[in-house]
Every structure is written in C-alpha cells, then in structure tokens.
Design a protein around this motif. Structure first.
Motif, PDB file in Angstrom:
ATOM      1  N   LEU A  85       0.820  -1.210   0.000  1.00 34.21           N
ATOM      2  CA  LEU A  85       0.000   0.000   0.000  1.00 34.21           C
ATOM      3  C   LEU A  85       0.853   1.259   0.000  1.00 34.21           C
ATOM      4  CD1 LEU A  85      -2.810  -0.980   2.522  1.00 34.21           C
ATOM      5  CD2 LEU A  85      -3.019  -0.734   0.054  1.00 34.21           C
ATOM      6  N   ILE A  86       1.937   1.249   0.780  1.00 33.53           N
ATOM      7  CA  ILE A  86       2.826   2.410   0.828  1.00 33.53           C
ATOM      8  C   ILE A  86       3.525   2.602  -0.504  1.00 33.53           C
ATOM      9  CG2 ILE A  86       4.931   3.314   1.918  1.00 33.53           C
ATOM     10  CD1 ILE A  86       3.925   2.073   4.542  1.00 33.53           C
ATOM     11  N   GLN A  87       3.949   1.504  -1.154  1.00 31.23           N
ATOM     12  CA  GLN A  87       4.587   1.614  -2.469  1.00 31.23           C
ATOM     13  C   GLN A  87       3.618   2.214  -3.491  1.00 31.23           C
ATOM     14  OE1 GLN A  87       5.861  -2.343  -3.399  1.00 31.23           O
ATOM     15  NE2 GLN A  87       7.871  -2.130  -2.395  1.00 31.23           N
ATOM     16  N   ARG A  88       2.369   1.738  -3.508  1.00 27.62           N
ATOM     17  CA  ARG A  88       1.380   2.272  -4.438  1.00 27.62           C
ATOM     18  C   ARG A  88       1.100   3.747  -4.159  1.00 27.62           C
ATOM     19  NH1 ARG A  88      -3.423  -1.886  -4.133  1.00 27.62           N
ATOM     20  NH2 ARG A  88      -4.515  -0.158  -5.138  1.00 27.62           N
ATOM     21  N   LEU A  89       1.065   4.119  -2.879  1.00 30.71           N
ATOM     22  CA  LEU A  89       0.853   5.518  -2.515  1.00 30.71           C
ATOM     23  C   LEU A  89       2.006   6.387  -3.006  1.00 30.71           C
ATOM     24  CD1 LEU A  89      -0.831   7.619  -0.902  1.00 30.71           C
ATOM     25  CD2 LEU A  89       0.608   7.064   1.055  1.00 30.71           C
ATOM     26  N   ASN A  90       3.225   5.924  -2.813  1.00 30.31           N
ATOM     27  CA  ASN A  90       4.395   6.682  -3.274  1.00 30.31           C
ATOM     28  C   ASN A  90       4.376   6.846  -4.791  1.00 30.31           C
ATOM     29  OD1 ASN A  90       5.453   7.118  -0.735  1.00 30.31           O
ATOM     30  ND2 ASN A  90       6.715   5.266  -0.761  1.00 30.31           N
ATOM     31  N   LYS A  92       1.724   6.926  -6.779  1.00 27.49           N
ATOM     32  CA  LYS A  92       0.680   7.901  -7.122  1.00 27.49           C
ATOM     33  C   LYS A  92       1.139   9.324  -6.829  1.00 27.49           C
ATOM     34  CE  LYS A  92      -2.777   5.281  -8.382  1.00 27.49           C
ATOM     35  NZ  LYS A  92      -3.402   5.368  -9.695  1.00 27.49           N
ATOM     36  N   VAL A  93       1.843   9.514  -5.705  1.00 28.83           N
ATOM     37  CA  VAL A  93       2.336  10.852  -5.355  1.00 28.83           C
ATOM     38  C   VAL A  93       3.361  11.305  -6.390  1.00 28.83           C
ATOM     39  CG1 VAL A  93       3.675  12.143  -3.641  1.00 28.83           C
ATOM     40  CG2 VAL A  93       1.817  10.646  -2.899  1.00 28.83           C
TER      41      VAL A  93
END
Length: 103
Positions: A85-90, A92-93
């Motif tokens: 989830l953190i990788q996907r968030l990074n 997208k950012v």
C-alpha cells in the motif's frame, strides 16, 4: 357592587406583586434588581473515566462485530500488505508531482 370591589382589590394585589410594591414612576425609572439564585450543587462532568472506557469498549465491540459480519456474508477482497500500500501511494504521489511539474 361588592363583586366589583373584590375584583378591584384582587387586581390591586396582582399589580403590587408584579411591580414588587414599587410605584409606577420607580418602575419606569430603573428596573428592579433581579436576584440570581445560587445553584444547588456543582455540575458533574459527563465524561468520567468509567464512561469513556465504557463507550470506547462499546464502539470497538460494535466495529469488530460489524467487520466480522460483513466479511462472512459479503465478498470483500483482501487488503494488500501495508508495504504494498505504501509503495502504491508513493507511486501515485510521484505521478501527481510529475504531472504538476509538466503543467
């Protein structure tokens, strides 16, 4: 005649009670002082430690029960690991930052 006199006497008594025995000129000049009654006891706080613990436990239990019920009766997809989830968030950012730089 006596009935009229009784009514006038009652009316005068009511008027005295309303004006608290003051004359009309004194009533118009300055308002009577209003006595504020003292509270009978100090107010207690609503959120005591026991109530906070009770409501938080009740909320947690209701949330856990709802989650279990939904997962058993509906097809809910599994949530990814926190690392994914953190990788996907990074990602997208980074995409949003690149798009704002290009504009």
């Amino acid at each position: 005649m006596e009935a009229k006199m009784k009514l006038l006497g009652i009316g005068a008594q009511v008027l005295k009670l309303k004006t608290r025995g003051q004359s009309r000129s004194a009533k118009n000049c300055c308002p009577p002082e209003v006595e504020v009654p003292l509270p009978c006891c100090p107010k207690k706080r609503f959120w005591t430690i026991k109530r906070v613990l009770f409501f938080s436990t009740l909320t947690f239990g209701a949330g856990a029960y709802t989650g279990i019920y939904i997962s058993q009766n509906y097809e809910v997809p599994r949530v990814d690991d926190p690392q994914k989830l953190i990788q996907r968030l990074n990602e997208k950012v980074k995409e949003l930052v690149d798009q704002s730089k290009n504009k």
